[in-house]
Structure formats: C-alpha cells, structure tokens
Design a protein around this motif. Structure first.
Motif, PDB file in Angstrom:
ATOM      1  N   PHE A  28       0.632  -1.158  -0.025  1.00 25.52           N
ATOM      2  CA  PHE A  28      -0.162   0.103  -0.343  1.00 25.52           C
ATOM      3  C   PHE A  28       1.107   1.251  -0.161  1.00 25.52           C
ATOM      4  N   PRO A  29       1.468   2.076  -1.409  1.00 23.48           N
ATOM      5  CA  PRO A  29       2.425   2.742  -1.167  1.00 23.48           C
ATOM      6  C   PRO A  29       2.311   4.236  -1.489  1.00 23.48           C
ATOM      7  N   TRP A  30       2.769   4.928  -0.665  1.00 22.87           N
ATOM      8  CA  TRP A  30       2.190   6.487  -0.238  1.00 22.87           C
ATOM      9  C   TRP A  30       2.333   7.179  -1.047  1.00 22.87           C
ATOM     10  N   VAL A  31       1.866   8.227  -1.941  1.00 21.37           N
ATOM     11  CA  VAL A  31       2.617   9.264  -2.605  1.00 21.37           C
ATOM     12  C   VAL A  31       2.879  10.504  -2.052  1.00 21.37           C
ATOM     13  N   PRO A  32       4.444  11.215  -2.316  1.00 20.86           N
ATOM     14  CA  PRO A  32       4.678  11.903  -1.523  1.00 20.86           C
ATOM     15  C   PRO A  32       3.936  13.322  -1.983  1.00 20.86           C
ATOM     16  N   GLU A  33       3.661  14.070  -2.224  1.00 25.13           N
ATOM     17  CA  GLU A  33       3.401  15.290  -2.635  1.00 25.13           C
ATOM     18  C   GLU A  33       3.001  16.900  -1.321  1.00 25.13           C
ATOM     19  N   PRO A  34       3.484  17.958  -2.388  1.00 23.55           N
ATOM     20  CA  PRO A  34       3.130  19.401  -1.266  1.00 23.55           C
ATOM     21  C   PRO A  34       2.033  19.599  -1.217  1.00 23.55           C
ATOM     22  N   THR A  35       1.971  19.859   0.231  1.00 29.35           N
ATOM     23  CA  THR A  35       0.428  20.125   0.096  1.00 29.35           C
ATOM     24  C   THR A  35      -0.054  21.195  -0.501  1.00 29.35           C
ATOM     25  N   ALA A  36       0.281  21.876  -1.054  1.00 33.63           N
ATOM     26  CA  ALA A  36      -0.399  23.158  -1.785  1.00 33.63           C
ATOM     27  C   ALA A  36      -0.811  22.249  -2.679  1.00 33.63           C
ATOM     28  N   GLU A  37      -0.743  21.436  -3.468  1.00 34.15           N
ATOM     29  CA  GLU A  37      -1.064  20.642  -4.238  1.00 34.15           C
ATOM     30  C   GLU A  37      -2.925  20.207  -4.171  1.00 34.15           C
ATOM     31  N   HIS A  38      -3.152  20.143  -3.157  1.00 34.61           N
ATOM     32  CA  HIS A  38      -4.657  19.780  -2.763  1.00 34.61           C
ATOM     33  C   HIS A  38      -4.853  20.439  -1.565  1.00 34.61           C
ATOM     34  N   SER A  39      -4.487  21.572  -1.671  1.00 32.67           N
ATOM     35  CA  SER A  39      -5.268  22.215  -0.934  1.00 32.67           C
ATOM     36  C   SER A  39      -6.292  23.831  -1.801  1.00 32.67           C
ATOM     37  N   PRO A  40      -7.698  24.038  -1.277  1.00 29.02           N
ATOM     38  CA  PRO A  40      -8.632  24.604  -1.796  1.00 29.02           C
ATOM     39  C   PRO A  40      -7.705  25.671  -2.080  1.00 29.02           C
ATOM     40  N   ALA A  41      -7.751  26.310  -3.639  1.00 30.04           N
ATOM     41  CA  ALA A  41      -7.575  27.779  -3.537  1.00 30.04           C
ATOM     42  C   ALA A  41      -8.714  28.824  -2.825  1.00 30.04           C
ATOM     43  N   ARG A  42      -7.681  30.181  -2.651  1.00 30.60           N
ATOM     44  CA  ARG A  42      -8.353  30.692  -1.678  1.00 30.60           C
ATOM     45  C   ARG A  42      -9.307  30.495  -0.599  1.00 30.60           C
ATOM     46  N   ALA A  43      -9.167  29.409  -0.058  1.00 31.14           N
ATOM     47  CA  ALA A  43      -9.718  29.265   1.162  1.00 31.14           C
ATOM     48  C   ALA A  43      -9.827  29.856   2.300  1.00 31.14           C
TER      49      ALA A  43
END
Length: 211
Positions: free
Chosen positions: A167-182
């Motif tokens: 069950f591999p996890w994929v490293p990903e920057p927080t900004a890429e899965h954060s809503p815009a102008r939240a």
C-alpha cells in the motif's frame, strides 16, 4: 531492580501509545465515513445506519471503499504510535481534480495517558456531532466529486511509506491538494489528555456557491 523498572516503564509507554493510536484511528474511520455521507460524495443508499459513541452514524457498505479506508488507517497507525503523524486530511475535489474542501484532523501529542481524559466517549462523540452538521456551514459541492486521504508525517516515514509495495503512499506537496483561496471553518477541538485533536475545514472560496 532499576533495569526491571525501566523495562516495565517502556512497556507501559508502548501500550499507552498503541491505545492512543487505536482510539485515534477508530475516530478517523468513523469520521471519514461521516464526511463522505454528509458531503454527498457517495449516494446515501450505499450507507447504513449504525451507532458509535452512543450516537447514530452512517457507515458505507461498499467493500472496496471500506478496504481503502482500512488500508489508509493501518498505514497511519504506526506513525500515530510514534507521534510522528501531525495531521490527516480528507480532500474533496471536483470531477476535474480541483480541490474544493480539505477536512483536516490536526494531532498534538502529550506525555499523558488516555485514562486521564474525562468523559472520553463524550469528547469523541462531540467531533462526530459537529461533522454530522457541517453541511450547514459549507456550501454544496458539485456532482461527481472525488476524495483522497493525505497524511502529514516526517520525511523518513514518508520515504519508507512510498516503498511499501502492499500500500504505497505518494509524496505530494500540501499546496497541490489545498483549496484555492480557502476560508477556514473550525469545527471542533478536543483534548483527550494524551492527544489533542483539532478538526477544521478549508473550503475554496472559488467553489460555485461558496460565500
């Protein structure tokens, strides 16, 4: 006697950490199902009513979805035992992959035991009750939304998890899965003595219908 005392103390701390991780993962499991139900990520017919912490909850009956959630929590469990999981996030995205909502469960650890927490079930229940009515403070999502779960942990844990073939996890920057102008909507913060759980939602202000 000193050596025996140290071994016993470490064993007790290990057992306490396992208990903390069990409670947090159980809470996360029920909370994830609650979010998927309340935010209409899956049809209501796929859920069945159960009871947890003395309150009614909705749990999905889809075996593949349940296995995915179980795999996620099984992977996160050791990080919570070590105190290296800082947060767990459930991100709701549009069918085009644009993040719309980010439910964040922030974890802060203390050198205490769960037995010191008063009314543990009541505290856990309060989180579920807040999630069950979160649609009253969030705008409706468009049809065909998807979701993904992210864990915030140490770099070493992240690298090891990415090599897990089961069950591999994929490293990903927080900004890429954060809503815009939240906009941030705090839901609940509870102190379980051994760990503080703070729940909040980041909702995109560019989402159709968002205020």
């Amino acid at each position: 006697r000193t050596r025996e005392f140290l071994v016993e103390t470490r064993t007790e701390l290990c057992m306490a950490s396992e208990q903390i991780a069990d409670v947090v993962c159980e809470l996360l499991e029920v909370a994830i199902h609650a979010i998927l139900y309340v935010r209409d990520i899956y049809p209501a017919r796929l859920f069945e009513r159960r009871k947890k912490y003395a309150v009614p909850v909705q749990m999905c009956r889809h075996p593949e979805l349940n296995q995915y959630i179980l795999n996620v929590l099984t992977s996160i469990h050791p990080w919570i035992v070590k105190g290296s999981a800082d947060a767990v996030a459930l991100v709701v995205s549009s069918k085009d992959g644009v993040p719309l909502e980010r439910f964040l469960f922030e974890l802060e650890y203390f050198s205490k035991s769960l037995s010191e927490a008063k009314d543990l079930e009541l505290l856990l229940r309060s989180i579920l009750l807040k999630l069950s009515v979160c649609d009253s403070v969030l705008s409706a999502n468009p049809p065909e939304c998807t979701f993904a779960i992210f864990a915030h942990t140490r770099q070493a844990d992240c690298e090891a998890a990415s090599l897990n073939e089961a069950f591999p996890w994929v490293p990903e920057p927080t900004a890429e899965h954060s809503p815009a102008r939240a906009q941030v909507v705090p839901l609940k913060s509870v102190d379980l003595s051994a760990v503080r759980v703070q729940v909040l939602v980041q909702e995109s202000t560019t989402k159709p219908g968002a205020s």
